[in-house]
Design an enzyme around this catalytic site. Structure first.
Site, PDB file in Angstrom:
ATOM      1  N   GLN A 196      -4.447  -0.920   9.584  1.00  0.00           N
ATOM      2  CA  GLN A 196      -4.318  -2.288   9.068  1.00  0.00           C
ATOM      3  C   GLN A 196      -4.890  -3.287  10.082  1.00  0.00           C
ATOM      4  O   GLN A 196      -4.502  -3.292  11.249  1.00  0.00           O
ATOM      5  CB  GLN A 196      -2.838  -2.598   8.773  1.00  0.00           C
ATOM      6  CG  GLN A 196      -2.591  -3.958   8.159  1.00  0.00           C
ATOM      7  CD  GLN A 196      -3.222  -4.118   6.770  1.00  0.00           C
ATOM      8  OE1 GLN A 196      -3.228  -3.200   5.966  1.00  0.00           O
ATOM      9  NE2 GLN A 196      -3.774  -5.286   6.494  1.00  0.00           N
ATOM     10  N   LYS A 245       0.845  -1.209   0.000  1.00  0.00           N
ATOM     11  CA  LYS A 245       0.000   0.000   0.000  1.00  0.00           C
ATOM     12  C   LYS A 245       0.876   1.254   0.000  1.00  0.00           C
ATOM     13  O   LYS A 245       0.608   2.208  -0.728  1.00  0.00           O
ATOM     14  CB  LYS A 245      -0.926  -0.005   1.220  1.00  0.00           C
ATOM     15  CG  LYS A 245      -2.067  -1.012   1.086  1.00  0.00           C
ATOM     16  CD  LYS A 245      -2.821  -1.234   2.380  1.00  0.00           C
ATOM     17  CE  LYS A 245      -3.814  -2.377   2.234  1.00  0.00           C
ATOM     18  NZ  LYS A 245      -4.454  -2.759   3.489  1.00  0.00           N
ATOM     19  N   ASP A 250     -10.996   3.086   4.055  1.00  0.00           N
ATOM     20  CA  ASP A 250     -11.355   1.662   3.993  1.00  0.00           C
ATOM     21  C   ASP A 250     -12.868   1.487   3.847  1.00  0.00           C
ATOM     22  O   ASP A 250     -13.336   0.409   3.497  1.00  0.00           O
ATOM     23  CB  ASP A 250     -10.909   0.952   5.279  1.00  0.00           C
ATOM     24  CG  ASP A 250      -9.610   0.189   5.082  1.00  0.00           C
ATOM     25  OD1 ASP A 250      -9.335  -0.236   3.941  1.00  0.00           O
ATOM     26  OD2 ASP A 250      -8.879   0.013   6.069  1.00  0.00           O
TER      27      ASP A 250
END
Ligand code: NAP
Length: 290
Positions: free
Chosen positions: A100, A56, A123
């Site tokens: 994460q 990422k 997200d």
């Protein structure tokens, strides 16, 4: 029999999306005098998470998004992590915040995720963003389901009216996937551990999304002739090979189109994260999204 299905090339479509993001990031920087920014927070050193986080951050660099790395030890306290989120919420250089998952045991992931400013929730996991998707007014959309939709669109699939079955009902893939397919006009069935006859639910589907996390869970023989199959699963076999949740070889003989693993929804997920970061940056800069 040989494979007849069209391979849905997530890698190629992801490259196209990233190209769009790169152009948008350059335009954003020219307009605002700074690059759009994504904070990527990792707690602990889970090896799979480290691989995702690295890719990422690299994808950010390649597309002109400034990535802010926050690597915290597994033993970080709840208060310290919440304080970091509050700081990032207030930081004008940060347009998106990625936490994460999974977080180490002992930290309440819901509490942490709910603290992220929904406008920076790239997200799409904040209840406000999930709620907006459920109400047919999507804002920041969960990356993997959004990636399925974008991939289908790039291949010119007409989703409206299709009978779709989603195998898996998690908050991060299965549930938002069902909402995305509903938004696209599909008639949606969602399967989980309470489903009585999984084979029957898959057999009648014209579009199948598998998101369970078990290799070969969806048998190739269940796939309806000509169906479109999106395999979200990422499983590592004992020999170290990456495989999905669908029995690929047999499924590919029956499906009309199928995603490979790797090279399907994995790259699409990262591309949609970058795209969400630009959406968040533009919306915040324009004062939208409250
Ligand atoms: P998860 O949270 O473990 O959820 C798994 C889901 O599968 C649950 O809803 C569970 O049902 C259901 N399930 C388990 N066994 C089943 C069975 N025998 N029959 C029917 N349903 C069953 O997993 P996740 O986070 O959604 O991830 C799923 C997979 O996608 C994993 O392999 C993950 O690595 C992968 N993934 C890939 C990407 C990507 O970028 N491509 C992104 C995210 C996740 P219950 O709800 O009843 O427990």
């Amino acid at each position: 029999m040989t494979q007849t299905a069209t391979l849905l090339d997530g890698k190629a479509v992801a490259a196209k999306v990233r190209g769009e993001v790169k152009e948008r990031a350059a335009a954003f920087a020219a307009r605002h005098g700074r690059a759009p920014g994504l904070a990527v927070v990792q707690v602990g050193t889970d090896p799979a998470s480290s691989v995702y986080v690295r890719s990422k951050r690299k994808a950010c660099e390649e597309t002109g998004i400034r990535s802010f790395a926050h690597d915290l030890p597994a033993g970080v306290g709840r208060g310290e992590l919440l304080a970091l989120v509050v700081r990032l919420n207030a930081d004008p250089a940060v347009d998106g915040i990625l936490m994460q998952l999974p977080l180490p045991a002992g930290l309440d992931a819901n509490e942490i995720m709910d603290t992220i400013d929904p406008r920076k929730d790239v997200d799409g996991f904040h209840p406000q963003n999930t709620g907006l998707l459920a109400q047919k007014r999507p804002r920041l959309r969960p990356c993997t389901p959004f990636g399925v939709i974008r991939l289908a669109q790039e291949y010119g699939m007409k989703l409206r009216g299709l009978r779709a079955t989603v195998v898996g009902a998690s908050n991060i893939v299965g549930r938002p996937m069902a909402l995305e397919l509903l938004l696209a006009g599909c008639t949606v069935t969602v399967c989980h551990t309470g489903t009585r006859d999984l084979a029957a639910e898959v057999e009648r589907a014209e579009l199948v999304v598998a998101a369970v996390g078990r290799p070969g869970m969806v048998r190739g023989g269940w796939i309806r002739e000509g169906a479109s199959v999106f395999d979200v699963g990422i499983n590592r076999t004992e020999s170290g090979k990456l495989v999905g949740d669908v029995e690929f070889e047999t499924a590919a003989q029956r499906a009309g189109a199928i995603t490979p693993v790797p090279g399907g929804l994995g790259p699409m997920t990262i591309a949609m994260l970058l795209s969400n970061t630009l959406d968040a940056a533009d919306a915040i800069a324009q004062g939208r999204g409250r």
